[in-house]
Design a protein around this motif. Structure first.
Motif, short mmCIF file in Angstrom:
data_model
loop_
_atom_site.label_atom_id
_atom_site.label_comp_id
_atom_site.label_asym_id
_atom_site.label_seq_id
_atom_site.Cartn_x
_atom_site.Cartn_y
_atom_site.Cartn_z
N CYS A 1 0.85 -1.19 0.00
CA CYS A 1 0.00 0.00 0.00
C CYS A 1 0.89 1.24 0.00
CB CYS A 1 -0.90 -0.01 1.22
SG CYS A 1 -1.88 1.48 1.45
N MET B 1 0.40 6.55 -11.14
CA MET B 1 0.98 5.98 -9.92
C MET B 1 1.54 4.61 -10.29
SD MET B 1 -1.93 6.95 -7.09
CE MET B 1 -0.80 7.04 -5.69
N ARG C 1 -5.90 1.52 -7.54
CA ARG C 1 -5.76 2.79 -6.84
C ARG C 1 -7.11 3.27 -6.35
NH1 ARG C 1 -3.46 7.08 -11.06
NH2 ARG C 1 -4.18 8.65 -9.55
N ASN D 1 -8.55 6.85 -5.81
CA ASN D 1 -8.26 8.27 -6.05
C ASN D 1 -8.75 9.15 -4.90
OD1 ASN D 1 -7.04 7.81 -8.56
ND2 ASN D 1 -9.01 7.83 -9.60
N ASN E 1 -5.99 8.95 -2.43
CA ASN E 1 -4.62 9.16 -2.95
C ASN E 1 -3.72 7.98 -2.62
OD1 ASN E 1 -5.28 11.73 -3.96
ND2 ASN E 1 -4.76 12.72 -2.03
N THR E 2 -4.22 6.80 -2.89
CA THR E 2 -3.54 5.57 -2.50
C THR E 2 -3.45 4.61 -3.68
OG1 THR E 2 -4.31 5.80 -0.22
CG2 THR E 2 -3.60 3.61 -0.91
N VAL E 3 -2.33 3.91 -3.76
CA VAL E 3 -2.15 2.87 -4.77
C VAL E 3 -1.79 1.58 -4.06
CG1 VAL E 3 0.29 3.43 -5.17
CG2 VAL E 3 -1.04 2.29 -6.96
N TYR E 4 -2.27 0.47 -4.59
CA TYR E 4 -2.05 -0.84 -4.00
C TYR E 4 -1.37 -1.77 -5.01
CZ TYR E 4 -5.77 0.98 -1.01
OH TYR E 4 -6.53 1.77 -0.17
N CYS F 1 7.02 2.84 -4.30
CA CYS F 1 5.91 3.42 -5.04
C CYS F 1 6.34 4.75 -5.63
CB CYS F 1 4.66 3.59 -4.17
SG CYS F 1 4.78 4.83 -2.91
N ALA G 1 4.68 8.33 -7.82
CA ALA G 1 3.48 9.05 -8.26
C ALA G 1 3.88 10.38 -8.86
CB ALA G 1 2.53 9.26 -7.09
#
Length: 121
Positions: free
Chosen positions: A21, A34, A71, A73, A76-79, A95, A97
């Motif tokens: 995460c 991202m 993600r 939005n 504001n998170t990407v997995y 990660c 971005a």
């Protein structure tokens, strides 16, 4: 000050799964692409997967069918969901971005601090 905080790494046996995460720590105007990259000892950093704001996804051939990037939005998170892990997936995962922190700023690349993934065979 924008920061990306990536978490979720660890030690897992071959065939196992992990979920990484990465969250942006500040209020942000906009995030474009991202993604996740990795760097194994003695090797160059390589792309693992990317996802655009519109949802277009790109994977490295070595992880296709095993890893899934997504993600949120609103957060504001990407997995990165990693399944069927192999010893060769062992690396530090970072990660990345492309972020515009305010409506007056330019787009800048930001990187997380990295999280270690170790897969034992």
């Amino acid at each position: 000050q924008v920061q990306l905080v990536d978490t979720g790494g660890g030690l897992v046996q071959a065939g196992g799964s992990l979920r990484l995460c990465c969250a942006a720590s500040a209020t942000i105007f906009s995030i474009n692409a991202m993604g996740w990259y990795r760097q194994a000892p003695g090797k160059r950093r390589e792309l693992v997967a990317t996802i655009t704001i519109g949802g277009s996804i790109n994977y490295a051939d070595s992880v296709k069918g095993r890893f899934t990037i997504s993600r949120d939005n609103a957060k504001n998170t990407v997995y990165l969901q990693m399944n069927s892990l192999k010893a060769e997936d062992t690396a530090v995962y970072y990660c990345n971005a492309e972020i515009r922190s305010t409506m007056y700023s330019y787009w800048y690349d930001y990187w997380g601090q990295g999280t270690q993934v170790t897969v034992s065979s």
